[in-house]
Write an enzyme that holds these catalytic residues in place. Structure first.
Site, mmCIF file in Angstrom:
data_model
loop_
_atom_site.group_PDB
_atom_site.id
_atom_site.type_symbol
_atom_site.label_atom_id
_atom_site.label_comp_id
_atom_site.label_asym_id
_atom_site.label_seq_id
_atom_site.Cartn_x
_atom_site.Cartn_y
_atom_site.Cartn_z
ATOM 1 N N ASP A 64 0.902 -1.238 0.133
ATOM 2 C CA ASP A 64 0.044 -0.134 0.051
ATOM 3 C C ASP A 64 0.989 1.162 -0.140
ATOM 4 O O ASP A 64 2.136 1.375 -0.008
ATOM 5 C CB ASP A 64 -0.913 -0.102 1.015
ATOM 6 C CG ASP A 64 -2.334 0.994 0.952
ATOM 7 O OD1 ASP A 64 -1.760 1.933 0.240
ATOM 8 O OD2 ASP A 64 -3.531 0.513 1.602
HETATM 9 C C1 BGC Z 1 -5.440 3.094 -0.132
HETATM 10 C C2 BGC Z 1 -5.221 2.205 -1.214
HETATM 11 C C3 BGC Z 1 -5.076 3.114 -2.292
HETATM 12 C C4 BGC Z 1 -3.748 3.800 -2.506
HETATM 13 C C5 BGC Z 1 -3.292 4.699 -3.610
HETATM 14 C C6 BGC Z 1 -4.273 3.974 -0.036
HETATM 15 O O1 BGC Z 1 -4.246 5.278 0.746
HETATM 16 O O2 BGC Z 1 -5.247 2.166 1.280
HETATM 17 O O3 BGC Z 1 -6.133 1.259 -0.935
HETATM 18 O O4 BGC Z 1 -4.696 1.672 -3.506
HETATM 19 O O5 BGC Z 1 -3.626 4.776 -1.915
HETATM 20 O O6 BGC Z 1 -3.660 5.353 -3.698
#
Ligand code: BGC
Length: 743
Positions: A266
């Site tokens: 993530d």
């Molecule tokens: C989220 C993810 C997301 C990523 C990219 C994170 O804050 O938890 O689900 O894909 O950001 O935007």
């Protein structure tokens, strides 16, 4: 010419002489062998620096490739509801392209409420097609976390409190995305159930609960969905960040489930170099390491620091090779090697084209849940009321650009107010009053502790709304939650389950001014019903409905579409009734949050402990009525049988067409371990004309009987009698039967 002929002859000889090999040539093993050869060939030509370059972000939404070998940068995009706008290389800001706007599909919580696997497939297909058109390789979706705490600001982005329906809808969604040549990325593994403290808190649960509640959707995504990518969660599990959690990533995902695709962190989910690198995660994205205000991609844990560790002999180069192989394998499966790196030609004809928005509308229509319809107030008759008051901020708000990472720059989004105008035309006068306003306060993600920020009222706006209500023949109140920080929004938890901005009082005042009031609650997560509920005749609920939302809702209200949505989360009477709060804990002690309620999540708790919810899991009314009859199950499920058929009849007993979702729940009557009172193990949605009957057949598989045996580390079933319940909801059981598992 000669060459071609020669090749043809060789192929023919091979076919004639080794007929069996011909079958072998097409086999999965053979394909894998070819794939492996290609991977090893590419790998053998790469320097260590090039390999490391593939393991971390080189922009906010891409990781590195090796251009000289035709290996493209890998392009990622959020998320579950559409393809995120193009952003600057070094940050989150939009590039403000004028041609990257997409279809905003209804939120996954809305998709879930349709209980429609075919629509989940189509949703995936649309998102996959638009992602492909936008030159993406990996679509960061779907999110399959289970609703443990209803306060989690991401509840609206997920399917349900129930692992079965989550898996059943996630699998077709994934297949849909991947059918378009884009990898889906199932997220967030695992136990990410709250925003508060999520970047450092450790979620603790027993292994049986982990297996039976929190992992099935991930397991199904890998084993049945063939998902090509996966994202670990931000939080820790058993004290270790998910991105370096060897049990989750190596033992379970890579070894037990055999996942050979891409594991991508993530954004800012990696916290160290060696420990994470020696876990089976491949790519690090989004680390907040900055220099002079800019993200310093080469300083990421998986960038120069990893290179140094390899050179120093602390990380074996084979560890790096394994990761590169996973990336190459994914790119090969996407047929992306040796292709134009970022090919967006032809995107204009694809993004939000008429077929795509038609799917968005269908999902939105099928997702609307009718909670109450006393005196058959609904459907509304378009000719009946000539002056309609629409009250509430949500009627006049666009939601697509809110909520955190799922935000989508929609090509268009029809608000409810616009949808009603479109539906009713010039003949009906529509008055509008907001009644309150959104304050858009900014809080610090994952750190915000609750105060009374949503208790504000707006007496003048409320008074105006009351006046408008008095003037009209009919009031449609459209309120609920929104994507503000602290409501249905990534990074924050809600302070409570109440409607914000004193909407309960506002609705009561509006009802008093005009009893002919229909209430529509647009919420991505359950809310408590205020006193007004008892005086309301008609209440509808929907999540965020995307591009065609307003048109869809208007069509349901005015009866062009019969509502068929059903809740996929239990709505408690009040927050204190929730099992995470009663039996477990929420939000934990900032270091640890213990899931002591174990298996008793959602309806499993309400039904096992006999707590009455406001609206139960699986609940949703229709404009017509359905009868269930003639349940047929064999008395015995033999040990040798992997599958078991259940059949019954559903009849539409009303005077209009409609769709009904029949839900099949199981309970083992006697067991050596605790079994929840009811567990969803099947569902079927059928469309029926007025008066029509259909025989419904569904197949249960062996897993439906099993529980996770911690001692033996395997799925186990025990001989004995099972109760089978077929319900219109988890509490509205229409048919019951029993069968015996004989071993
Ligand atoms: C989220 C993810 C997301 C990523 C990219 C994170 O804050 O938890 O689900 O894909 O950001 O935007």
């Amino acid at each position: 010419m000669k060459n071609t002929m020669f090749r043809g002859v060789v192929a023919l000889v091979a076919m004639v002489v080794v007929g069996t090999t011909l079958v072998g040539c097409n086999s999965a093993e053979h394909k894998k062998a070819i794939e492996n050869r290609k991977i090893e060939k590419l790998l053998s030509q790469m320097t260590l620096e090039e390999k490391i370059g593939m393991l971390h972000a080189n922009r906010m939404f891409s990781s590195g490739g090796v251009a000289r070998l035709g290996i493209p940068d890998v392009w990622f995009s959020d998320g579950p509801h559409g393809v995120r706008y193009e952003s600057v290389d070094n940050g989150w800001a939009s590039l403000n392209w004028d041609n990257d706007a997409c279809t905003n599909m209804p939120a996954l919580s809305a998709l879930a409420a349709t209980w429609n696997k075919e629509l989940a497939l189509q949703c995936g297909e649309v998102i996959g097609a638009e992602s492909k058109a936008r030159g993406k390789h990996v679509q960061l979706a779907p999110g399959v976390n289970i609703t443990r705490s209803v306060l989690n600001g991401r509840t609206w982005e997920y399917f349900s409190e129930d692992p079965y329906i989550t898996a059943e809808l996630a699998v077709p969604y994934i297949k849909g995305v991947q059918s378009q040549g884009v990898a889906a990325c199932v997220k967030h593994l695992a136990l990410n159930s709250q925003a508060l403290s999520q970047y450092w808190i450790s979620s603790q649960t027993d292994r049986r609960t982990l297996r039976e509640i929190y992992l099935p959707a991930f397991e199904a995504a890998v084993k049945r969905g063939g998902v090509m990518a996966l994202m670990p969660a931000y939080n820790k599990v058993d004290g270790l960040w998910c991105s370096e959690n060897k049990y989750l990533i190596d033992t379970l995902l890579r070894n037990e489930w055999g996942f050979d695709g891409l594991v991508v962190s993530d954004w800012n989910g990696v916290h160290n170099t060696v420990s994470t690198a020696t876990t089976g995660i491949d790519v690090e994205m989004g680390t907040a390491i900055k220099e002079k205000g800019l993200y310093a991609f080469d300083k990421y844990y998986f960038a120069n620091p990893l290179l140094e560790e390899v050179k120093a002999g602390n990380v074996d180069e084979e560890v790096i090779n394994r990761k590169v192989r996973n990336i190459l394998r994914t790119l090969l499966r996407l047929d992306a090697i040796g292709k134009r790196p970022y090919d967006t030609t032809g995107m204009g004809a694809i993004l939000a084209n008429p077929e795509h928005v038609a799917v968005a509308r269908k999902i939105a229509e099928e997702s609307v849940v009718l909670l109450k319809n006393d005196n058959k107030v609904l459907p509304l008759n378009p000719g009946q009321y000539k002056k309609v008051a629409v009250i509430g901020v949500n009627a006049n708000t666009k939601f697509s650009l809110g909520g955190g990472s799922p935000k989508v720059k929609a090509k268009y989004e029809v608000t409810i107010l616009e949808g009603l105008h479109n539906r009713l035309g010039e003949d009906v006068e529509i008055l509008y009053a907001p009644g309150y306003k959104l304050l858009h306060r900014q809080f610090v993600a994952a750190q915000h502790r609750f105060t009374d920020e949503f208790d504000r009222d707006f007496p003048e706006l409320a008074a105006e709304a009351v006046e408008v209500a008095k003037e009209a023949e009919l009031v449609i109140f459209v309120g609920g939650l929104s994507h503000e920080h602290g409501l249905d929004c990534e990074g924050y938890d809600r302070p409570n389950m109440k409607l914000p901005y004193r909407q309960d009082e506002l609705i009561a005042a509006v009802q008093k001014a005009n009893p002919n009031t229909v209430v529509v609650l647009m919420t991505g997560s359950p809310v408590e019903m205020g006193e007004w509920y008892h005086s309301a005749d008609a209440v509808m609920q929907c999540s965020y409905l995307g591009t065609e939302g307003g048109n869809a809702l208007a069509r349901v209200l005015y009866g062009d579409v019969t509502p068929s949505g059903k809740l996929t989360n239990t709505w408690a009477v009040r927050l204190e009734d929730m099992p995470d709060i009663k039996l477990g804990e929420y939000p934990g002690n900032n270091k640890e949050v213990c899931f002591n309620e174990g298996l008793l999540v959602g309806y499993r708790y309400f039904d096992t402990c006999n707590v009455a919810p406001m609206f139960e899991f699986g609940y949703g009314l229709s404009y017509t009525t359905f009868e269930y009859s003639d349940l047929e199950i064999a008395p015995v499920w033999n040990d040798s049988q992997e599958e078991f058929e259940v059949a019954f009849t559903i009849t539409n007993t009303g005077d209009r067409e409609g769709s009904e979702t029949a839900q099949i729940y199981l309970h083992q009557n006697q067991s050596s371990v605790m079994r929840p009172a009811k567990e969803l193990k099947g569902f079927e949605k059928v469309s029926l004309a007025a008066g029509e009957s259909k025989r419904v057949t569904t197949t249960l598989n062996r897993r439906a009987l099993q529980w996770w045996n911690e001692a033996e580390q395997c799925w186990t079933d025990e001989a004995g009698v099972f109760s089978l319940m077929v319900g219109a909801s988890s509490r509205d059981v229409r048919l019951r039967g029993e069968f015996e598992l004989v071993k």
